[in-house]
Design a protein around this motif. Structure first.
Motif, PDB file in Angstrom:
ATOM      1  N   VAL A   1      48.583  60.441  34.349  1.00  0.00           N
ATOM      2  CA  VAL A   1      49.441  60.135  33.215  1.00  0.00           C
ATOM      3  C   VAL A   1      48.916  58.911  32.489  1.00  0.00           C
ATOM      4  N   GLY A   2      49.551  58.596  31.394  1.00  0.00           N
ATOM      5  CA  GLY A   2      49.300  57.327  30.725  1.00  0.00           C
ATOM      6  C   GLY A   2      48.002  57.314  29.960  1.00  0.00           C
ATOM      7  N   THR A   3      47.576  56.105  29.665  1.00  0.00           N
ATOM      8  CA  THR A   3      46.438  55.883  28.801  1.00  0.00           C
ATOM      9  C   THR A   3      45.140  56.232  29.505  1.00  0.00           C
ATOM     10  N   SER A   4      44.047  56.239  28.753  1.00  0.00           N
ATOM     11  CA  SER A   4      42.764  56.517  29.379  1.00  0.00           C
ATOM     12  C   SER A   4      42.365  55.334  30.260  1.00  0.00           C
ATOM     13  N   ALA A   5      41.394  55.616  31.138  1.00  0.00           N
ATOM     14  CA  ALA A   5      41.088  54.666  32.204  1.00  0.00           C
ATOM     15  C   ALA A   5      40.821  53.254  31.691  1.00  0.00           C
ATOM     16  N   HIS A   6      40.002  53.150  30.646  1.00  0.00           N
ATOM     17  CA  HIS A   6      39.583  51.793  30.272  1.00  0.00           C
ATOM     18  C   HIS A   6      40.706  51.013  29.589  1.00  0.00           C
ATOM     19  N   LEU A   7      41.806  51.693  29.246  1.00  0.00           N
ATOM     20  CA  LEU A   7      42.916  50.963  28.642  1.00  0.00           C
ATOM     21  C   LEU A   7      44.035  50.698  29.656  1.00  0.00           C
ATOM     22  N   THR A   8      43.855  51.203  30.873  1.00  0.00           N
ATOM     23  CA  THR A   8      44.870  50.989  31.891  1.00  0.00           C
ATOM     24  C   THR A   8      44.756  49.569  32.437  1.00  0.00           C
ATOM     25  N   SER A   9      45.898  48.999  32.782  1.00  0.00           N
ATOM     26  CA  SER A   9      45.888  47.609  33.241  1.00  0.00           C
ATOM     27  C   SER A   9      45.082  47.441  34.532  1.00  0.00           C
ATOM     28  N   MET A  10      44.286  46.397  34.593  1.00  0.00           N
ATOM     29  CA  MET A  10      43.549  46.060  35.812  1.00  0.00           C
ATOM     30  C   MET A  10      43.927  44.654  36.241  1.00  0.00           C
ATOM     31  N   ARG A  11      45.143  44.251  35.912  1.00  0.00           N
ATOM     32  CA  ARG A  11      45.435  42.832  36.134  1.00  0.00           C
ATOM     33  C   ARG A  11      45.520  42.485  37.618  1.00  0.00           C
ATOM     34  N   GLY A  12      45.933  43.459  38.467  1.00  0.00           N
ATOM     35  CA  GLY A  12      45.960  43.180  39.901  1.00  0.00           C
ATOM     36  C   GLY A  12      44.560  42.833  40.396  1.00  0.00           C
ATOM     37  N   THR A  13      43.600  43.664  40.022  1.00  0.00           N
ATOM     38  CA  THR A  13      42.214  43.412  40.418  1.00  0.00           C
ATOM     39  C   THR A  13      41.711  42.110  39.817  1.00  0.00           C
ATOM     40  N   ALA A  14      42.062  41.890  38.565  1.00  0.00           N
ATOM     41  CA  ALA A  14      41.618  40.653  37.923  1.00  0.00           C
ATOM     42  C   ALA A  14      42.111  39.448  38.712  1.00  0.00           C
ATOM     43  N   ALA A  15      43.371  39.493  39.160  1.00  0.00           N
ATOM     44  CA  ALA A  15      43.911  38.370  39.925  1.00  0.00           C
ATOM     45  C   ALA A  15      43.171  38.212  41.243  1.00  0.00           C
ATOM     46  N   LEU A  16      42.940  39.323  41.933  1.00  0.00           N
ATOM     47  CA  LEU A  16      42.274  39.243  43.234  1.00  0.00           C
ATOM     48  C   LEU A  16      40.852  38.724  43.111  1.00  0.00           C
ATOM     49  N   THR A  17      40.121  39.236  42.128  1.00  0.00           N
ATOM     50  CA  THR A  17      38.730  38.820  42.014  1.00  0.00           C
ATOM     51  C   THR A  17      38.627  37.389  41.483  1.00  0.00           C
ATOM     52  N   ALA A  18      39.589  36.996  40.643  1.00  0.00           N
ATOM     53  CA  ALA A  18      39.594  35.598  40.199  1.00  0.00           C
ATOM     54  C   ALA A  18      39.816  34.692  41.403  1.00  0.00           C
ATOM     55  N   PHE A  19      40.675  35.131  42.304  1.00  0.00           N
ATOM     56  CA  PHE A  19      40.911  34.358  43.515  1.00  0.00           C
ATOM     57  C   PHE A  19      39.624  34.260  44.343  1.00  0.00           C
ATOM     58  N   LEU A  20      38.882  35.346  44.424  1.00  0.00           N
ATOM     59  CA  LEU A  20      37.609  35.325  45.159  1.00  0.00           C
ATOM     60  C   LEU A  20      36.672  34.279  44.558  1.00  0.00           C
ATOM     61  N   LEU A  21      36.550  34.275  43.248  1.00  0.00           N
ATOM     62  CA  LEU A  21      35.677  33.289  42.602  1.00  0.00           C
ATOM     63  C   LEU A  21      36.179  31.875  42.836  1.00  0.00           C
ATOM     64  N   PHE A  22      37.501  31.727  42.817  1.00  0.00           N
ATOM     65  CA  PHE A  22      38.084  30.414  43.055  1.00  0.00           C
ATOM     66  C   PHE A  22      37.727  29.914  44.458  1.00  0.00           C
ATOM     67  N   VAL A  23      37.893  30.772  45.455  1.00  0.00           N
ATOM     68  CA  VAL A  23      37.577  30.369  46.829  1.00  0.00           C
ATOM     69  C   VAL A  23      36.085  30.040  46.948  1.00  0.00           C
ATOM     70  N   LEU A  24      35.269  30.865  46.318  1.00  0.00           N
ATOM     71  CA  LEU A  24      33.835  30.589  46.331  1.00  0.00           C
ATOM     72  C   LEU A  24      33.566  29.210  45.736  1.00  0.00           C
ATOM     73  N   GLY A  25      34.175  28.948  44.595  1.00  0.00           N
ATOM     74  CA  GLY A  25      33.959  27.666  43.929  1.00  0.00           C
ATOM     75  C   GLY A  25      34.387  26.501  44.798  1.00  0.00           C
ATOM     76  N   LEU A  26      35.513  26.686  45.465  1.00  0.00           N
ATOM     77  CA  LEU A  26      36.042  25.631  46.320  1.00  0.00           C
ATOM     78  C   LEU A  26      35.055  25.296  47.453  1.00  0.00           C
ATOM     79  N   PHE A  27      34.620  26.328  48.152  1.00  0.00           N
ATOM     80  CA  PHE A  27      33.700  26.077  49.265  1.00  0.00           C
ATOM     81  C   PHE A  27      32.354  25.571  48.769  1.00  0.00           C
ATOM     82  N   TYR A  28      31.971  26.040  47.620  1.00  0.00           N
ATOM     83  CA  TYR A  28      30.714  25.585  47.030  1.00  0.00           C
ATOM     84  C   TYR A  28      30.772  24.075  46.809  1.00  0.00           C
ATOM     85  N   ALA A  29      31.872  23.638  46.226  1.00  0.00           N
ATOM     86  CA  ALA A  29      32.021  22.205  45.952  1.00  0.00           C
ATOM     87  C   ALA A  29      32.068  21.409  47.259  1.00  0.00           C
TER      88      ALA A  29
END
Ligand code: HEM
Ligand SMILES: [Cu+2]
Ligand SMILES: [Cu+2]
Lengths: 182, 569
Positions: B527-555
């Motif tokens: 259902v709903g919109t085509s794939a590229h218009l569907t929300s990916m905000r859950g993934t965006a939050a998770l992967t942003a968190f991954l980058l954040f943790v990486l940045g933290l340990f890097y520092a």
């Protein structure tokens, strides 16, 4: 819908990207650039780099060099006191020739690392603060000259951390760092 | 006991169709897949027993084995798990990803059997050589660093194993070639494409392996005068690291497959996912330089170039998959109406399905543990903080022991149903297993990393609490070793639970119609919109968190390095 176990239809190359995915791509590329830049930059601004000149040698030749160095050095109760700024260390089954050695805090030494037989590890830590440690590789056939300056007096323990045979676990030595000028 | 291995609902041409995936499976492909999977599980049992002995030795409160036995079992552990369990599984994955997904017969099935025999025989030879080694033949461990000598049969076994794997991969290549000849205009499905990229990386690695082991074998039997330690290290890591890339890319292929079958995922962008696979092929090999970052002979420019090259290429590819796989899951589930809000798609997911939970834990733990530590260690200077400490096994158990192994376990759970068509025995155990294993092994990995980085404890060392000839020791790290020891025992039990379910199901499982047992998303309307218009905000939050943790340990890591005394030119 696009399935990973079916051939994609038509001209999939031109399918539009989601804007979130584009942003992620951008963030990933920036991350990669930062990683790269900082590592290179540290070579210039940082004081801790696993670098130094390397010379090819042989076990026999390196033994001679170490012996000549020990000849000139002074034997003390705590260990050898090098005559100059050069300090020679050789890994062997199972110990470190040239250790223990007594160095002065705040003075830069050229630490020569090599091996008489197989590969060894050169893992150094501050005895009183184990988290202060670093690790380099010692290879037979090569002499690696790594400059080193210990800032604070104390005992710095060296253990071998490359498997070098059944006595590997007993291979250790130390740097005794004393106040400069003493 | 039933004859699961033999029963066969094939049509006259030897095909049957799978009711869950809709794939057309041919007998000639299915049988070798079963054989390779079973062999892999046998290797896992041996490696698991070794894991227990090794862990109970390093946990010195128990201190099970003396040094010589410790190195013997550590060698068995490394080869059985990292090489045999993984490579046998990977050949199976090639046959699934190639002929099965393409709905083709397996070409030249005899080669599959020949390859298998060669691999099994040489695996036996390697284990035999490990078993009979005593000085002057030292235990090879994983790396057999020359000029420390290992048993001549060990090198021979390694050479034959490589040849066996190449032979076993030939039917896969042939099937891709046949597909391309018959359907030149049809793109390979993504899973097949991933398997194909895996196999190219495998060929590079195996070639590197021959270049390494053949001269080393000749040196060991006296046909060559001497061997250069630095040459060996550099060449060895073309296969030593190359095989890890096979593990990585095979695992990612399994991730795409399993999130689709078990979770209803879609491919959000064929272009991006495929480009990422191609990045691996081009960039991953020189990334092997990260194994010799603390070496004297290769210049710092060479080291940094290769590591940054790999940083640009391979880490980028991994970051792409780290987004596109969860995003595919998110989009696929959202579009099927399975969950809304930020994380509804995850909440509603089939967590009690071990195929799904194993895959998901594999993705998360690989990223946060193996991935982040790998990036840190890949920086030349940070590498000196970890090189050859216990943090290194911490890193690679994060990649292979939780990441790849869990993914392959999930894959095998599905194989039991889809290929062997058996229901799982002890369902509660099957359901709990991924949670149990991921939890226990996750703690083992954290403990290993901390022991290495906080206390600088060396790896491959049977007794750091009592160093001969000195009062100095690492007893400050004893409590963390206790944590590692206890959770290691639990992790081995969780591994045993997997074997019990797998073997028990094959022997005693009821014959099943998978459509009744496994999630089937084909019935759900998108259902709903085509794939590229569907929300990916859950993934965006998770992967942003991954980058954040990486940045933290890097520092943190760099600040910590900066506190050390000065070294280096
Ligand atoms: C129950 C699970 C496991 C436990 C408790 C475990 C535990 C250990 C321990 C304690 C070591 C010794 C580290 C050292 O002293 O240097 C080790 C080494 C190792 N493990 Fe595991 N492990 C497990 C699973 C795995 C898996 C699944 C793989 C591969 C797929 C694996 C691959 C290795 C390798 C390659 C080594 C290094 C051997 C060497 O130094 O040459 N392990 N493991
Ligand atoms: Cu050593
Ligand atoms: Cu050693």
């Amino acid at each position: 819908m696009s399935s990973p176990i079916r051939s994609p239809d038509g001209n999939w190359w031109d399918n539009p990207l989601a804007s979130t995915e584009k942003k992620w791509l951008g963030a990933s590329i920036i991350t990669a650039v930062i990683l790269f830049g900082w590592m290179f930059g540290w070579m210039h601004i940082g004081d801790q780099n696993p670098t130094g000149r390397t010379y090819t040698t042989s076990s026999a030749q390196y033994r001679k060099q170490v012996a000549a160095y020990k000849e000139k050095a002074t034997r003390t109760e705590q260990g050898l006191r090098p005559a100059g700024r050069d300090v020679y260390i050789a890994g062997l089954q199972f110990g470190f020739d040239g250790l223990p050695v007594v160095l002065e805090a705040g003075r830069e030494y050229r630490v020569h690392l090599g091996s008489y037989d197989v590969q060894h590890g050169f893992s150094v830590r501050d005895e009183d603060d184990l988290i202060q440690q670093f690790n380099l590789q010692m290879l037979p056939g090569y002499e690696w000259v790594v400059p080193m300056t210990f800032d604070d007096p104390g005992t710095y323990r060296v253990v071998c951390n490359e498997f070098c045979g059944l006595g590997h676990s007993g291979m250790q030595g130390k740097f005794v760092v004393v106040e400069g000028g003493s | 006991m039933n004859l699961a291995l033999l029963s066969a609902p094939y049509d006259e041409d030897g095909f049957r169709s799978c009711s869950v995936t809709g794939l057309k499976l041919h007998r000639s492909a299915e049988r070798p897949v079963k054989l390779f999977v079973i062999t892999a599980v046998v290797a896992m049992v041996l490696g698991g027993i070794a894991a227990l002995l090794v862990a109970l030795t390093r946990w010195e409160a128990v201190g099970l084995l003396p040094a010589a036995d410790f190195y013997k079992w550590l060698s068995v552990h490394a080869w059985s798990l990292l090489i045999f369990w993984m490579v046998f599984m990977e050949i199976a994955i090639l046959y699934v990803g190639g002929p099965m997904v393409l709905g083709r017969k397996l070409p030249a099935p005899k080669l599959a059997w020949t390859g298998w025999s060669l691999m099994v025989g040489s695996a036996g030879l390697i284990l035999y050589a490990v078993w009979v080694s005593s000085p002057p033949n030292y235990q090879p461990l994983l790396t057999s660093y020359a000029p420390l000598e290992s048993h001549p049969l060990f090198y021979l076994g390694a050479i034959l194993f490589i040849l066996g794997a190449v032979v076993a991969a030939l039917p896969f290549f042939t099937s891709i070639w046949q597909e391309k000849v018959e359907n030149p205009d049809r793109s390979l499905p993504l899973v097949t494409f991933g398997a194909f990229m895996t196999s190219i990386i495998a060929l590079e690695a195996l070639l590197g392996g021959l270049i390494t082991y053949v001269p080393t074998f000749l040196w060991r039997i006296g046909a060559l005068e001497s061997i250069d330690a630095s040459w060996y290290r550099q060449m060895y890591w073309t296969i030593g690291h190359g095989t890890q890339q096979i593990n990585l890319v095979a695992m990612i292929t399994v991730w795409y497959f399993m999130t689709y079958v078990a979770g209803g995922a879609e491919v959000i962008s064929e272009k991006v996912s495929r480009s990422a696979f191609i990045l691996y092929v081009f960039f991953i090999n020189l990334g092997a330089a990260h194994h010799i970052l603390a070496d004297p002979v290769v210049s710092s420019g060479w080291r940094m170039w290769n590591c940054s090259y790999a940083t640009y290429g391979a880490v980028l590819a991994s970051l792409i998959h780290a987004f596109s796989i969860p995003a595919g899951l998110e989009v696929g589930r959202r579009r099927k109406g399975l969950g809304d809000g930020w994380f509804g798609w995850l909440k509603s997911a089939p967590w009690s399905d071990p195929g799904f939970s194993a895959t998901t834990f594999s993705i998360i733990l690989f990223g946060f543990m193996g991935g982040i530590t790998g990036v840190l260690m890949g920086q030349m200077q940070l590498n000196t903080l970890r090189h050859n400490t216990f943090a290194v096994p911490g890193h690679f158990h994060g990649t292979v022991a939780v990441g790849t192994t869990l993914a392959f376990m999930g894959f095998a759970f599905y194989g039991i149903k889809l290929l062997f068509r058996r229901d799982w025995v002890a369902k509660w155990m099957a359901k709990a297993q991924p949670f149990f294993y991921a939890g226990a092994m996750g703690i083992v990995v954290l403990a290993m990393m901390d022991i290495g980085i906080i206390y600088g404890v060396p790896r491959r060392h049977p007794s750091v609490m009592d160093l001969p000839g000195t009062a100095f020791d690492f007893s400050a790290s004893a409590p963390l070793f206790g944590v590692m020891g206890v959770t290691a025992v639990l992790a081995v039990l969780a591994g045993a639970a997997f074997v019990i379910v797998a073997v028990g199901s094959l022997l005693f499982g009821e014959e099943t119609r998978p459509s009744e047992m496994l999630p089937d998303y084909s019935g759900l309307e998108t259902v709903g919109t085509s794939a590229h218009l569907t929300s990916m905000r859950g993934t965006a939050a998770l992967t942003a968190f991954l980058l954040f943790v990486l940045g933290l340990f890097y520092a943190v890591d760099w600040m910590w390095l900066a506190r050390l005394w000065e070294f280096g030119a």
